[in-house]
Design an enzyme around this catalytic site. Structure first.
Site, mmCIF file in Angstrom:
data_model
loop_
_atom_site.group_PDB
_atom_site.id
_atom_site.type_symbol
_atom_site.label_atom_id
_atom_site.label_comp_id
_atom_site.label_asym_id
_atom_site.label_seq_id
_atom_site.Cartn_x
_atom_site.Cartn_y
_atom_site.Cartn_z
ATOM 1 N N CYS A 19 -15.564 -10.823 -25.414
ATOM 2 C CA CYS A 19 -14.468 -10.933 -26.365
ATOM 3 C C CYS A 19 -13.118 -11.065 -25.680
ATOM 4 C CB CYS A 19 -14.370 -9.698 -27.255
ATOM 5 S SG CYS A 19 -15.849 -9.312 -28.152
ATOM 6 N N GLY A 45 -14.811 -15.841 -24.626
ATOM 7 C CA GLY A 45 -15.700 -15.939 -25.782
ATOM 8 C C GLY A 45 -15.580 -17.315 -26.381
ATOM 9 N N ASN A 119 -12.374 -5.615 -28.280
ATOM 10 C CA ASN A 119 -13.018 -6.069 -27.056
ATOM 11 C C ASN A 119 -13.672 -4.848 -26.414
ATOM 12 O OD1 ASN A 119 -11.830 -7.157 -23.789
ATOM 13 N ND2 ASN A 119 -13.824 -7.381 -24.696
ATOM 14 N N GLY A 120 -14.991 -4.907 -26.235
ATOM 15 C CA GLY A 120 -15.682 -3.775 -25.628
ATOM 16 C C GLY A 120 -16.989 -3.516 -26.343
ATOM 17 N N TYR A 260 -14.809 -11.777 -11.714
ATOM 18 C CA TYR A 260 -15.254 -12.978 -12.424
ATOM 19 C C TYR A 260 -14.639 -13.198 -13.805
ATOM 20 C CZ TYR A 260 -18.341 -16.220 -14.901
ATOM 21 O OH TYR A 260 -18.814 -17.260 -15.634
ATOM 22 N N CYS A 459 -22.290 -1.677 -12.897
ATOM 23 C CA CYS A 459 -23.301 -2.731 -12.725
ATOM 24 C C CYS A 459 -23.709 -2.862 -11.256
ATOM 25 C CB CYS A 459 -22.833 -4.049 -13.318
ATOM 26 S SG CYS A 459 -21.168 -4.486 -12.908
HETATM 27 S S1 SF4 Z 1 -20.688 -2.044 -15.898
HETATM 28 FE FE1 SF4 Z 1 -19.798 -3.700 -14.626
HETATM 29 S S2 SF4 Z 1 -19.219 -5.326 -16.033
HETATM 30 FE FE2 SF4 Z 1 -19.567 -3.467 -17.259
HETATM 31 S S3 SF4 Z 1 -17.530 -2.521 -17.469
HETATM 32 FE FE3 SF4 Z 1 -18.500 -1.583 -15.687
HETATM 33 S S4 SF4 Z 1 -17.860 -2.850 -13.931
HETATM 34 FE FE4 SF4 Z 1 -17.441 -4.003 -15.797
#
Ligand code: SF4
Length: 482
Positions: A19, A45, A119-120, A260, A459
Site C-alpha cells: 500500500c 500498489g 498502509n501496514g 527495495y 524477514c
Molecule cells: S519483516 Fe521485513 S519486510 Fe516486513 S516490516 Fe520487517 S523488515 Fe520490513
C-alpha cells in the site's frame, strides 16, 4: 490488506509493498493533488486505487481496480470536490480483490463520517474481528483496516480523537494511517513506526504521504517524518497538534524500505534511499569481493547497489541487462510458466558487454530464486565467462506480517537452502549476501544492536518486533524464528 494469510496469494519473486497512502487538507483541488501524489506512489500498489474527499458537509469517494491514471481522469476528479482528500494505492490479493476492499474505507459513525487509508497489517485483526462480530458488528469488507472503524465506533470515549486512540491501543502490528473526519485529518504511525509516513506543506495546506517522492511530484515542501507512535491532527483552519499516546517505545522501522520498497529518490527516516542502496553496494564489495571484469546490475532495483559495488571494488560498471519498460512487474503474472516467460520479456542481455566477461551480477534480494536463475542463465547464454551473484540484502528467510506480501516461508529459497546450495540452484559460480551488520552500516548504524535492534529486520532474522496473535497458532512454520 485483507484478513487472509498474507502470503498465500503471492506467487512472484519479489517482496512487494502492499500500500501507499496520501492525504491533503487545506488545498483547492485536493482530490487532484491526491491523485498526483498517488501516482508517484504507484510502485507501492498497482492493482487498485481510491480517493475520498470532503466538501464541508459531505464525503465523496471514487475507487477502482487499476492504476491511478486508469481509474482517475478529470471526470472522476470532478466528482470529488473539497479542500480535504485522502487516497490509497494497493495490491489486491486473490481472496480480497474487489471494490469493497479498496480504500479509503468510509463509515458514517455516530460522531460523523470517518474515512481511513491504511498502509501496514494488523496482526490481531482476525481475533478482534471475531470478538466484534460476536458483539453484533457487521463487516462490509475483508480488510483488516475495517476493524479500526468498528473499534472507533464502539469505543465509549467522548471525543473522536480519544475513540481513535482507544481503538489503536487494541491493535497490534504495523499501521500508518491517514483518517478524515468532518473536523479534519489525523495521520499516525504505529508505536514502532514499522511503515513510513511523512508530513509536508504546500502553501497553507498540509500533506501526508508514505514517501517524500510524493511531495516532489505535487510541489510540496517536506517538513518531517511522523514519529513512531505519533498522531498528528490538522483542523480546517490549519492548526496542527501532535499527540504521543503510546509513550516512547524504541522505533523499529522496516529496513526493507531502504533495500527495495521505496523509490530511490525518496528520503526515508532522514536517509536518502539512493545513497543507502549505494552504500549497501560498498559494504557488499568490502565483504564479498569477486575477481571479475564488469559489475552488472539487475535493473532497476539493483542499480544503486551495483554503482556502490563498482566504485568500491574498482571494477567497471556496465549495463549488461536492459529492461523493457513496457511490461508489468514480474510478480503480476501468476503461475511458473507465465513468470518465466515474463522474465524474458522484461530483461534482455546486452551481449556487447557480457560476452567473454567475468561478471558480478548485483540484485537487491532473492525471494524464490526463480528470477535469479533465469537471469544467470541469460548471462551465460550471452557468453558470460563467469557469473558471480551478489545480493544487496541478507538472505530473506522469513515471511513478513506487516503489510508486505511475501511467499510462505517454505517457498523462500533462503529458508530451505544454505548459500552454497542456493548458488547451485541459480547456477552461479559464486553467491554472497551482504551481512546484517553490513546492511545496518549502510543505514548509518555501527552495527545491529542485537538486544534492541534499530529496525524491523524480521524477514532476515525472524525476530518479529510485535505480538502476532492471529498467526502464532496458524502458521508456526513462518514463526519458527532464527
Ligand atoms: S519483516 Fe521485513 S519486510 Fe516486513 S516490516 Fe520487517 S523488515 Fe520490513
Amino acid at each position: 490488506m485483507n484478513i487472509t494469510h498474507p502470503f498465500l496469494d503471492s506467487d512472484g519473486d519479489k517482496l512487494r509493498e502492499e500500500c501507499g497512502i496520501f492525504g491533503v487538507i487545506g488545498a483547492r483541488e485536493a482530490a487532484a493533488i491526491t491523485a498526483a501524489g498517488l501516482h508517484s506512489l504507484q510502485h507501492r500498489g498497482q492493482e487498485a486505487v481510491g480517493i475520498t474527499s470532503f466538501s464541508g458537509d459531505e464525503f465523496h469517494s471514487h475507487r477502482g481496480i487499476g492504476h491511478v491514471a486508469q481509474v482517475f481522469s478529470q471526470k472522476e476528479l470532478d466528482t470529488l470536490p473539497g479542500n480535504m482528500a485522502s487516497g490509497h494505492v494497493r495490491y489486491a490479493t486473490t481472496g480480497g480483490s474487489g471494490l469493497r476492499n479498496v480504500q479509503p474505507l468510509f463509515a458514517d459513525l455516530a460522531a460523523g463520517g470517518f474515512a481511513i487509508a491504511h498502509n501496514g497489517n494488523i496482526s490481531n485483526a482476525m481475533t478482534l474481528k471475531h470478538d466484534l462480530v460476536s458483539k453484533g458488528s457487521i463487516f462490509q469488507s475483508t480488510s483488516d483496516t475495517e476493524v479500526i472503524i468498528h473499534l472507533v465506533a464502539t469505543s465509549r470515549y467522548p471525543t473522536l480523537l480519544d475513540r481513535f486512540v482507544d481503538a489503536l491501543r487494541m491493535v497490534e502490528g504495523a499501521y500508518s494511517l491517514i483518517c478524515m473526519t468532518p473536523e479534519g485529518m489525523i495521520a499516525c504511525r504505529d508505536p514502532l513506526g514499522i511503515r513510513p509516513l511523512v508530513m509536508g506543506r504546500i502553501g497553507d495546506a498540509t500533506v501526508f504521504a508514505s514517501e517524500t517522492v510524493a511531495f516532489d511530484i505535487v510541489g510540496a515542501e517536506f517538513i518531517r517524518s511522523i514519529e513512531p507512535g505519533e498522531l498528528v491532527q490538522v483542523d480546517h483552519k490549519g492548526t496542527i497538534s501532535s499527540h504521543r499516546p503510546f509513550g516512547d517505545p524504541a522505533p523499529r522501522p522496516c529496513i526493507f524500505e531502504h533495500v527495495y520498497f521505496s523509490r530511490p529518490d525518496s528520503v526515508m527516516d532522514g536517509l536518502s534511499v539512493y545513497q543507502v542502496r549505494k552504500q549497501i553496494g560498498v559494504e557488499l564489495a568490502k565483504e564479498a569481493f569477486a575477481d571479475a571484469d564488469v559489475v552488472i546490475p539487475v535493473p532497476d532495483s539493483g542499480v544503486p547497489a551495483a554503482i556502490g559495488y563498482a566504485q568500491e571494488s574498482g571494477i567497471p560498471f556496465e549495463l549488461g541487462i536492459i529492461r523493457s519498460h513496457y511490461v508489468g512487474r514480474t510478480f503480476i503474472q501468476p503461475g511458473d510458466a507465465a513468470r518465466h516467460a515474463d522474465v524474458k520479456r522484461k530483461h534482455n542481455a546486452n551481449r556487447a558487454v557480457v560476452e567473454g566477461k567475468r561478471i558480478v551480477l548485483i540484485d537487491d534480494s532473492i525471494v524464490r530464486g526463480t528470477t535469479s536463475k533465469k537471469i544467470v542463465e541469460m548471462m551465460r547464454d550471452a557468453g558470460a565467462a563467469e557469473v558471480h551473484m551478489r545480493i544487496a540484502s541478507p538472505p530473506t528467510e522469513h515471511s513478513c506480517f506487516y503489510g508486505v506480501d511475501t511467499p510462505e516461508r517454505s517457498k523462500l529459497l533462503a529458508a530451505t537452502m544454505d548459500t552454497a546450495a542456493m548458488a547451485d540452484f541459480i547456477k552461479a559460480d559464486s553467491l554472497a549476501f551482504v551481512s546484517i551488520d553490513g546492511l545496518y552500516r549502510a543505514v548509518g548504524q555501527e552495527k545491529r544492536a542485537s538486544k534492541c535492534p534499530q529496525f524491523c529486520d524480521a524477514c532476515f532474522t525472524g525476530e518479529y518486533p510485535t505480538k502476532l496473535t492471529d498467526f502464532t497458532d496458524r502458521f508456526p512454520a513462518e514463526l519458527n524464528a532464527a
